[in-house]
Scaffold this motif. Structure first.
Motif, PDB file in Angstrom:
ATOM      1  N   ARG A 167       7.732  -6.641  -8.402  1.00  0.00           N
ATOM      2  CA  ARG A 167       7.572  -6.901  -6.975  1.00  0.00           C
ATOM      3  C   ARG A 167       6.153  -7.370  -6.639  1.00  0.00           C
ATOM      4  O   ARG A 167       5.955  -8.313  -5.872  1.00  0.00           O
ATOM      5  CB  ARG A 167       7.933  -5.636  -6.189  1.00  0.00           C
ATOM      6  CG  ARG A 167       7.444  -5.589  -4.750  1.00  0.00           C
ATOM      7  CD  ARG A 167       8.085  -6.626  -3.863  1.00  0.00           C
ATOM      8  NE  ARG A 167       9.393  -6.265  -3.370  1.00  0.00           N
ATOM      9  CZ  ARG A 167      10.067  -6.976  -2.463  1.00  0.00           C
ATOM     10  NH1 ARG A 167       9.540  -8.094  -1.975  1.00  0.00           N
ATOM     11  NH2 ARG A 167      11.270  -6.609  -2.076  1.00  0.00           N
ATOM     12  N   TYR A 168       5.153  -6.723  -7.223  1.00  0.00           N
ATOM     13  CA  TYR A 168       3.757  -6.974  -6.826  1.00  0.00           C
ATOM     14  C   TYR A 168       2.947  -7.606  -7.955  1.00  0.00           C
ATOM     15  O   TYR A 168       1.783  -7.274  -8.175  1.00  0.00           O
ATOM     16  CB  TYR A 168       3.101  -5.676  -6.344  1.00  0.00           C
ATOM     17  CG  TYR A 168       3.799  -5.103  -5.125  1.00  0.00           C
ATOM     18  CD1 TYR A 168       3.781  -5.777  -3.908  1.00  0.00           C
ATOM     19  CD2 TYR A 168       4.500  -3.904  -5.203  1.00  0.00           C
ATOM     20  CE1 TYR A 168       4.437  -5.271  -2.792  1.00  0.00           C
ATOM     21  CE2 TYR A 168       5.152  -3.384  -4.090  1.00  0.00           C
ATOM     22  CZ  TYR A 168       5.120  -4.072  -2.886  1.00  0.00           C
ATOM     23  OH  TYR A 168       5.765  -3.575  -1.776  1.00  0.00           O
ATOM     24  N   GLU A 169       3.573  -8.519  -8.676  1.00  0.00           N
ATOM     25  CA  GLU A 169       2.920  -9.202  -9.792  1.00  0.00           C
ATOM     26  C   GLU A 169       1.615  -9.876  -9.358  1.00  0.00           C
ATOM     27  O   GLU A 169       0.613  -9.852 -10.088  1.00  0.00           O
ATOM     28  CB  GLU A 169       3.878 -10.245 -10.371  1.00  0.00           C
ATOM     29  CG  GLU A 169       3.331 -11.004 -11.562  1.00  0.00           C
ATOM     30  CD  GLU A 169       4.335 -12.013 -12.111  1.00  0.00           C
ATOM     31  OE1 GLU A 169       3.940 -12.782 -13.009  1.00  0.00           O
ATOM     32  OE2 GLU A 169       5.490 -12.044 -11.647  1.00  0.00           O
ATOM     33  N   LYS A 170       1.579 -10.449  -8.161  1.00  0.00           N
ATOM     34  CA  LYS A 170       0.404 -11.197  -7.699  1.00  0.00           C
ATOM     35  C   LYS A 170      -0.792 -10.304  -7.371  1.00  0.00           C
ATOM     36  O   LYS A 170      -1.905 -10.812  -7.186  1.00  0.00           O
ATOM     37  CB  LYS A 170       0.773 -12.009  -6.455  1.00  0.00           C
ATOM     38  CG  LYS A 170       1.679 -13.195  -6.746  1.00  0.00           C
ATOM     39  CD  LYS A 170       1.993 -13.975  -5.478  1.00  0.00           C
ATOM     40  CE  LYS A 170       2.854 -15.189  -5.790  1.00  0.00           C
ATOM     41  NZ  LYS A 170       3.240 -15.921  -4.560  1.00  0.00           N
ATOM     42  N   GLU A 171      -0.567  -8.995  -7.305  1.00  0.00           N
ATOM     43  CA  GLU A 171      -1.669  -8.086  -6.967  1.00  0.00           C
ATOM     44  C   GLU A 171      -2.605  -7.833  -8.153  1.00  0.00           C
ATOM     45  O   GLU A 171      -3.647  -7.197  -8.006  1.00  0.00           O
ATOM     46  CB  GLU A 171      -1.114  -6.744  -6.464  1.00  0.00           C
ATOM     47  CG  GLU A 171      -0.264  -6.845  -5.212  1.00  0.00           C
ATOM     48  CD  GLU A 171      -1.050  -7.293  -3.992  1.00  0.00           C
ATOM     49  OE1 GLU A 171      -2.277  -7.065  -3.963  1.00  0.00           O
ATOM     50  OE2 GLU A 171      -0.444  -7.857  -3.067  1.00  0.00           O
ATOM     51  N   ASN A 172      -2.210  -8.303  -9.349  1.00  0.00           N
ATOM     52  CA  ASN A 172      -3.050  -8.172 -10.560  1.00  0.00           C
ATOM     53  C   ASN A 172      -3.465  -6.728 -10.825  1.00  0.00           C
ATOM     54  O   ASN A 172      -4.641  -6.416 -11.031  1.00  0.00           O
ATOM     55  CB  ASN A 172      -4.299  -9.058 -10.442  1.00  0.00           C
ATOM     56  CG  ASN A 172      -3.942 -10.537 -10.423  1.00  0.00           C
ATOM     57  OD1 ASN A 172      -3.082 -10.974 -11.187  1.00  0.00           O
ATOM     58  ND2 ASN A 172      -4.569 -11.296  -9.534  1.00  0.00           N
ATOM     59  N   GLU A 173      -2.490  -5.841 -10.834  1.00  0.00           N
ATOM     60  CA  GLU A 173      -2.765  -4.415 -11.055  1.00  0.00           C
ATOM     61  C   GLU A 173      -2.224  -3.913 -12.397  1.00  0.00           C
ATOM     62  O   GLU A 173      -2.076  -2.713 -12.601  1.00  0.00           O
ATOM     63  CB  GLU A 173      -2.133  -3.593  -9.919  1.00  0.00           C
ATOM     64  CG  GLU A 173      -2.743  -3.883  -8.560  1.00  0.00           C
ATOM     65  CD  GLU A 173      -1.990  -3.206  -7.432  1.00  0.00           C
ATOM     66  OE1 GLU A 173      -2.640  -2.782  -6.460  1.00  0.00           O
ATOM     67  OE2 GLU A 173      -0.746  -3.097  -7.524  1.00  0.00           O
ATOM     68  N   SER A 210       0.822  -1.215   0.000  1.00  0.00           N
ATOM     69  CA  SER A 210       0.000   0.000   0.000  1.00  0.00           C
ATOM     70  C   SER A 210       0.856   1.265   0.000  1.00  0.00           C
ATOM     71  O   SER A 210       0.558   2.237  -0.709  1.00  0.00           O
ATOM     72  CB  SER A 210      -0.958  -0.002   1.204  1.00  0.00           C
ATOM     73  OG  SER A 210      -0.226  -0.081   2.405  1.00  0.00           O
ATOM     74  N   THR A 211       1.941   1.259   0.790  1.00  0.00           N
ATOM     75  CA  THR A 211       2.825   2.434   0.840  1.00  0.00           C
ATOM     76  C   THR A 211       3.517   2.647  -0.500  1.00  0.00           C
ATOM     77  O   THR A 211       3.568   3.768  -1.017  1.00  0.00           O
ATOM     78  CB  THR A 211       3.881   2.255   1.949  1.00  0.00           C
ATOM     79  OG1 THR A 211       3.212   2.094   3.200  1.00  0.00           O
ATOM     80  CG2 THR A 211       4.804   3.465   2.022  1.00  0.00           C
ATOM     81  N   HIS A 212       4.054   1.587  -1.070  1.00  0.00           N
ATOM     82  CA  HIS A 212       4.770   1.702  -2.341  1.00  0.00           C
ATOM     83  C   HIS A 212       3.845   2.130  -3.468  1.00  0.00           C
ATOM     84  O   HIS A 212       4.239   2.925  -4.336  1.00  0.00           O
ATOM     85  CB  HIS A 212       5.448   0.373  -2.690  1.00  0.00           C
ATOM     86  CG  HIS A 212       6.574   0.032  -1.771  1.00  0.00           C
ATOM     87  ND1 HIS A 212       7.114  -1.234  -1.693  1.00  0.00           N
ATOM     88  CD2 HIS A 212       7.258   0.783  -0.867  1.00  0.00           C
ATOM     89  CE1 HIS A 212       8.093  -1.237  -0.792  1.00  0.00           C
ATOM     90  NE2 HIS A 212       8.185  -0.033  -0.270  1.00  0.00           N
ATOM     91  N   LYS A 213       2.613   1.643  -3.452  1.00  0.00           N
ATOM     92  CA  LYS A 213       1.664   2.034  -4.500  1.00  0.00           C
ATOM     93  C   LYS A 213       1.334   3.518  -4.395  1.00  0.00           C
ATOM     94  O   LYS A 213       1.320   4.239  -5.411  1.00  0.00           O
ATOM     95  CB  LYS A 213       0.389   1.197  -4.389  1.00  0.00           C
ATOM     96  CG  LYS A 213      -0.607   1.483  -5.518  1.00  0.00           C
ATOM     97  CD  LYS A 213      -1.817   0.555  -5.432  1.00  0.00           C
ATOM     98  CE  LYS A 213      -2.777   0.816  -6.594  1.00  0.00           C
ATOM     99  NZ  LYS A 213      -3.965  -0.079  -6.534  1.00  0.00           N
ATOM    100  N   ALA A 214       1.111   3.988  -3.177  1.00  0.00           N
ATOM    101  CA  ALA A 214       0.805   5.410  -2.977  1.00  0.00           C
ATOM    102  C   ALA A 214       1.984   6.280  -3.422  1.00  0.00           C
ATOM    103  O   ALA A 214       1.797   7.310  -4.099  1.00  0.00           O
ATOM    104  CB  ALA A 214       0.479   5.665  -1.506  1.00  0.00           C
TER     105      ALA A 214
END
Length: 562
Positions: free
Chosen positions: A404-410, A374-378
């Motif tokens: 890093r956040y491949e599993k978040e499907n974003e 959440s911090t990195h996305k913001a």
């Protein structure tokens, strides 16, 4: 220990060049004929002035048919390729020089030697030798092959005609590196997730076993470890903070040359400068210095120069003049060197400030070294919204984030956000898909972000000890943990199976990264060698990537498989 210290790629190439230049069969004034690669090979270890000092009257590309100089002998240093053999045949058909002394940069196939022998109707070829310098020696413990597109070998395009040529060039480059060091591997290992690393290992083994040129009289050879760039896509994407790496990332360091042509207010004689550890003592000493220490070192060099300049101003007698003229060549050389490094430091500082690279690098390091979605996305979206940050740097951050956040499907959300940024084409935005197609979680080996709580704890402790200034250099390439495992005798067979030989704890290691190495990895190898004096590591790569070249290859490969 003494044998470990002998492994030096620059020394190996320079020894070959010295043997060519001082060959007693040639003697006197000579012409040096080179091909495009051997021109680069020579320029990495010899300046043009140094070549001319070796009684070289002329340096010329092989195949350039200038007027004949029948009273001169020709030293020919070229790769053993079909194209070069054809050019030599044309040269020998109408010889322009009295003799030809031919030195090939790698193993010459028998069929090509036969073709060359048949073409020597005028009997002007006096010797044919193999001098194994088929690579570019960057540092003593770092070499590259100068070939683009090797990343395609890890994709579905790996069996095309072009890729076959690139594959063979990687194999030949590895073999040349071993031969230059006069080493036959004691064992060969490869990254288990990489088909191309396995294939190169197999081909290297086949050539070593069928060619007695590798029969060196040594009991213990090095470990040859073949890795794949795909297993660490993070390192080539990061902002760099050591001198050699920064120059390559922000300005481009190609064959020891740097272009400053676009820098504001740059002097004409500084528009292209040479950064070579063989001819520039300051660069050799400070190439691994971080940006802060570099500034201090440049200031100290400038102060020393100004002190000498004041001494030269105090000329009051004929004797003073004579002393000045004796010092003048060294003084002028120092003046040019000081100007060069001041100009480079100034331009690096300007780009760091203009592109807000401290802010960019801080988030890069956080994403690379810790998991805080959440911090990195913001913070990523804050940087997207900052008009002062370069759009290319925003794209780099986006690629790091999706790895890093491949599993978040974003993926769709990130691409939509990137599409709102001015100056970013749809083709460049496709790099978000390309990076996962090339090095997503199911494509690369495990362990990119460390493993578990212990890895995070070790990094936190190290950061706390090192201090706040290291917030920009927390990241460790995957290569570092591999080297530590080798040193401890704990490299896992399941991750790096043995293709040939029996496993021992090696004193010497050659690591070759198919798809390209980076200056960050070269810096870490130098650090490792300093910290482990009983073990010597040589790093090689298909090329030396910065973020631009890495993303450029990604884009090309992704287009080719669509």
């Amino acid at each position: 220990m003494a044998q470990v210290a002998k492994l030096d790629m620059i020394t190996a190439v320079r020894n070959y060049m010295d043997k060519i230049m001082t060959d007693q069969m040639i003697g006197g004034m000579k012409v040096l004929l080179l091909d495009p690669l051997t021109t680069q090979v020579a320029s990495m270890v010899y300046s043009q002035t140094q070549i001319m000092e070796q009684e070289v009257y002329l340096v010329e590309p092989l195949g350039k048919r200038n007027e004949a100089i029948p009273n001169l002998k020709a030293a020919v240093f070229v790769q053993p390729t079909d194209e070069n053999i054809e050019l030599l045949i044309l040269e020998l058909h109408e010889p322009r020089f009295s003799e030809y002394h031919i030195f090939f940069s790698n193993i010459l196939p028998q069929d090509l030697l036969s073709k060359l022998a048949k073409a020597d109707e005028h009997e002007v070829v006096k010797q044919v030798q193999e001098y194994y310098a088929d690579f570019l020696a960057v540092n003593g413990d770092f070499f590259q092959l100068g070939i683009d597109k090797s990343m395609m070998l890890s994709t579905t395009a790996a069996r095309t005609m072009e890729s076959n040529s690139i594959f063979e060039r990687n194999v030949q480059g590895v073999l040349s590196g071993l031969l230059a060091l006069k080493r036959r591997p004691s064992h060969i290992r490869y990254a288990s997730h990489s088909e191309v690393a396995r294939r190169i290992a197999a081909e290297v083994i086949a050539q070593i076993e069928r060619d007695d040129v590798f029969d060196f009289r040594r009991q213990e050879g090095p470990l040859l470890l073949l890795l794949d760039r795909r297993d660490d896509p993070i390192t080539p994407l990061l902002t760099q903070w050591t001198y050699q790496a920064m120059v390559h990332e922000l300005l481009g360091l190609n064959n020891n040359r740097v272009s400053l042509a676009g820098a504001p207010g740059i002097r004409k004689d500084l528009e292209e400068v040479v950064l070579s550890i063989t001819s520039d003592k300051f660069f050799a000493t400070n190439r691994f210095a971080n940006f802060g220490d570099l500034g201090t070192a440049v200031k100290q060099m400038l102060d020393e120069y100004q002190s000498r300049a004041k001494m030269n101003e105090n000329i009051q007698s004929v004797e003073d003049m004579q002393h000045f003229m004796e010092r003048y060549p060294a003084f002028r050389s120092q003046s040019l060197n000081v100007s060069k490094h001041v100009a480079l430091m100034g331009e690096l500082a300007r780009l760091v400030d203009k592109c807000m690279l401290l802010e960019v690098s801080k988030l890069e390091q956080e994403i690379s070294c810790s998991s805080d979605h959440s911090t990195h996305k913001a913070e990523l979206f804050e940087i997207f919204a900052n008009p002062k940050i370069h759009v290319g740097d925003k794209l780099r951050l986006a690629l790091l984030y999706v790895i890093r956040y491949e599993k978040e499907n974003e993926i769709k959300e990130i691409k939509t956000a990137l599409s709102m940024l001015p100056g970013l084409s749809s083709e460049r935005i496709e790099l978000v898909d390309a990076i996962l197609s090339y090095a997503g979680e199911h494509k690369r080996a495990p362990g990119l972000f460390g493993s578990g709580v212990m890895s995070l704890l070790q990094r936190t402790v190290k950061s706390a000890i090192s201090g706040v200034e290291n917030v920009y250099t927390q990241h460790q390439p995957v290569l570092w943990s591999i080297l530590e495992s080798i040193a401890k005798g704990k490299l896992k067979d399941s991750h790096y199976p043995v293709a040939w030989g029996s496993v021992t704890r090696p004193q010497e290691v050659m690591v070759f990264i198919v798809g390209g190495a980076t200056y960050e990895e070269a810096t870490k190898v130098a650090e490792f060698n300093t910290a482990n004096p009983t073990m010597r590591v040589i790093l090689g790569g298909s090329c030396v990537h910065n973020s631009q070249s890495f993303m450029g290859e990604l884009e090309e490969n992704y287009k080719s498989v669509l």
